[in-house]
Design a protein around this motif. Structure first.
Motif, PDB file in Angstrom:
ATOM      1  N   ASP A  95       0.962  -1.109   0.204  1.00  0.00           N
ATOM      2  CA  ASP A  95       0.103   0.043   0.189  1.00  0.00           C
ATOM      3  C   ASP A  95       0.908   1.382   0.015  1.00  0.00           C
ATOM      4  O   ASP A  95       1.778   1.150   0.714  1.00  0.00           O
ATOM      5  N   PRO A  96       0.536   2.300  -0.642  1.00  0.00           N
ATOM      6  CA  PRO A  96       1.201   3.576  -0.668  1.00  0.00           C
ATOM      7  C   PRO A  96       1.631   4.154   0.709  1.00  0.00           C
ATOM      8  O   PRO A  96       2.536   4.732   0.677  1.00  0.00           O
ATOM      9  N   SER A  97       0.595   3.653   1.518  1.00  0.00           N
ATOM     10  CA  SER A  97       0.856   4.486   2.716  1.00  0.00           C
ATOM     11  C   SER A  97       2.139   3.582   3.661  1.00  0.00           C
ATOM     12  O   SER A  97       2.568   4.137   4.568  1.00  0.00           O
ATOM     13  N   GLN A  98       2.569   2.606   3.118  1.00  0.00           N
ATOM     14  CA  GLN A  98       3.611   1.843   3.773  1.00  0.00           C
ATOM     15  C   GLN A  98       4.783   1.909   2.955  1.00  0.00           C
ATOM     16  O   GLN A  98       5.917   1.320   3.204  1.00  0.00           O
ATOM     17  N   ILE A  99       5.012   2.912   1.980  1.00  0.00           N
ATOM     18  CA  ILE A  99       6.201   3.450   1.308  1.00  0.00           C
ATOM     19  C   ILE A  99       6.770   4.738   1.345  1.00  0.00           C
ATOM     20  O   ILE A  99       5.638   5.623   1.292  1.00  0.00           O
ATOM     21  N   HIS A 100       8.031   4.764   1.279  1.00  0.00           N
ATOM     22  CA  HIS A 100       8.611   6.118   1.164  1.00  0.00           C
ATOM     23  C   HIS A 100       9.771   6.269   0.312  1.00  0.00           C
ATOM     24  O   HIS A 100      10.892   5.628   0.910  1.00  0.00           O
ATOM     25  N   LEU A 101       9.705   6.943  -0.679  1.00  0.00           N
ATOM     26  CA  LEU A 101      11.062   6.962  -1.719  1.00  0.00           C
ATOM     27  C   LEU A 101      11.182   8.226  -1.921  1.00  0.00           C
ATOM     28  O   LEU A 101      10.452   9.386  -1.687  1.00  0.00           O
ATOM     29  N   PHE A 102      12.667   8.599  -2.168  1.00  0.00           N
ATOM     30  CA  PHE A 102      12.957  10.022  -2.405  1.00  0.00           C
ATOM     31  C   PHE A 102      12.427  10.399  -3.513  1.00  0.00           C
ATOM     32  O   PHE A 102      12.286   9.514  -4.754  1.00  0.00           O
ATOM     33  N   ASP A 103      11.976  11.546  -3.787  1.00  0.00           N
ATOM     34  CA  ASP A 103      11.347  12.464  -4.714  1.00  0.00           C
ATOM     35  C   ASP A 103      12.591  12.946  -5.632  1.00  0.00           C
ATOM     36  O   ASP A 103      13.166  13.891  -5.226  1.00  0.00           O
ATOM     37  N   GLY A 104      12.808  12.486  -6.653  1.00  0.00           N
ATOM     38  CA  GLY A 104      14.072  12.870  -7.566  1.00  0.00           C
ATOM     39  C   GLY A 104      13.602  14.371  -8.155  1.00  0.00           C
ATOM     40  O   GLY A 104      14.400  14.894  -8.584  1.00  0.00           O
TER      41      GLY A 104
END
Ligand code: F6R
Length: 245
Positions: A95-104
């Motif tokens: 789920d997107p609520s479980q993810i954190h990626l750097f915003d390039g």
């Protein structure tokens, strides 16, 4: 650091996937951090397949990305964002609520780093981190010479990273800078799994494990981590004098 060598890329990837599954079985709410690149692709494919088969529950995990190219849209197939969604996050239905990626494409790089640092402080320590190793010994985008006390930061990519990095991109994009977790965060991971395969990584692995520990070759810091596993195939281990299994 423990060295484990496997007959080939398949066997190494399978063992790496098993380790990740094992971590999630033991700690369903684990904070996991993932690198991208050619090395971990099969690990993630096997992880997704086996997790589906064995009904592994990832619903309580939190997943973060190790790094990202700066200034490139996440739609670009060469980005870490695109890679992680394609090979790991979508196949595992995270789920997107479980993810954190750097915003390039962040307009504020400092804030972007702070966001990641705060998240790790709040949810951390990172329970399990998967990293590859660059041809210049980098971990994430921690290039040679990076401060061992560094947290998330913007990195000016060195010549090797810019040259080798072209392999991920279909178009001729500028890959001059990256954003990455820092060496301190890598070294603080509860379990650090470094994977490397293929003949071309043999000199890199040799330098990482059998030469002086120094941030001028960041991969060598793995020797100092109290719970690090270096998994390689036989080719990547071929310049080491002692092979362990
Ligand atoms: C990518 C990353 C890089 C790669 C390294 C090896 O997220 O963190 O440090 O792990 O450049 O890349 P491959 O696996 O393509 O040889």
């Amino acid at each position: 650091m423990e060295l484990k060598t496997y007959q080939d890329y398949n066997a190494m990837s399978s063992a790496a996937a098993d380790m990740i599954i094992d971590c999630v079985r033991k700690k369903p709410q684990a904070l996991l951090c993932f690198a991208t690149g050619d090395t971990p692709r099969l690990t993630y494919q096997i992880l997704a397949e086996n997790s589906k088969r064995d009904k592994i529950d990832f619903s309580k995990c939190f997943m973060i990305g190790l790094d990202e190219w700066l200034g490139i849209s996440p739609d670009n197939t060469g980005t870490c964002h695109h890679f992680l969604h394609t090979w790991l996050l979508q196949p595992l239905s995270i789920d997107p609520s479980q993810i954190h990626l750097f915003d390039g494409l962040t307009p504020n790089e400092e804030e972007e780093c702070e966001r990641m640092n705060n998240l790790i402080t709040k949810k951390g320590p990172i329970d399990f981190m998967v990293v590859g190793v660059g041809m210049n010994g980098h971990i994430g985008f921690n290039e040679p010479g990076t401060d061992i006390e560094s947290l998330a930061h913007v990195a000016i990519l060195d010549h090797t990273t810019r040259t080798v990095g072209k392999k991920y991109f279909r178009d001729d994009v500028q890959i001059n800078r990256g954003i990455t977790l820092g060496l301190k965060q890598v070294m603080q991971a509860e379990t650090l799994l470094m994977i490397a395969n293929g003949k071309k990584k043999a000199p890199v692995i040799k330098q990482a494990v059998s030469e002086k520990i120094s941030n001028s070759f960041p991969a060598s810091l793995i020797q100092r981590h109290s719970n690090a596993i270096l998994m390689t195939d036989n080719e990547a281990a071929s310049e080491l004098e002692i092979l362990q299994t």
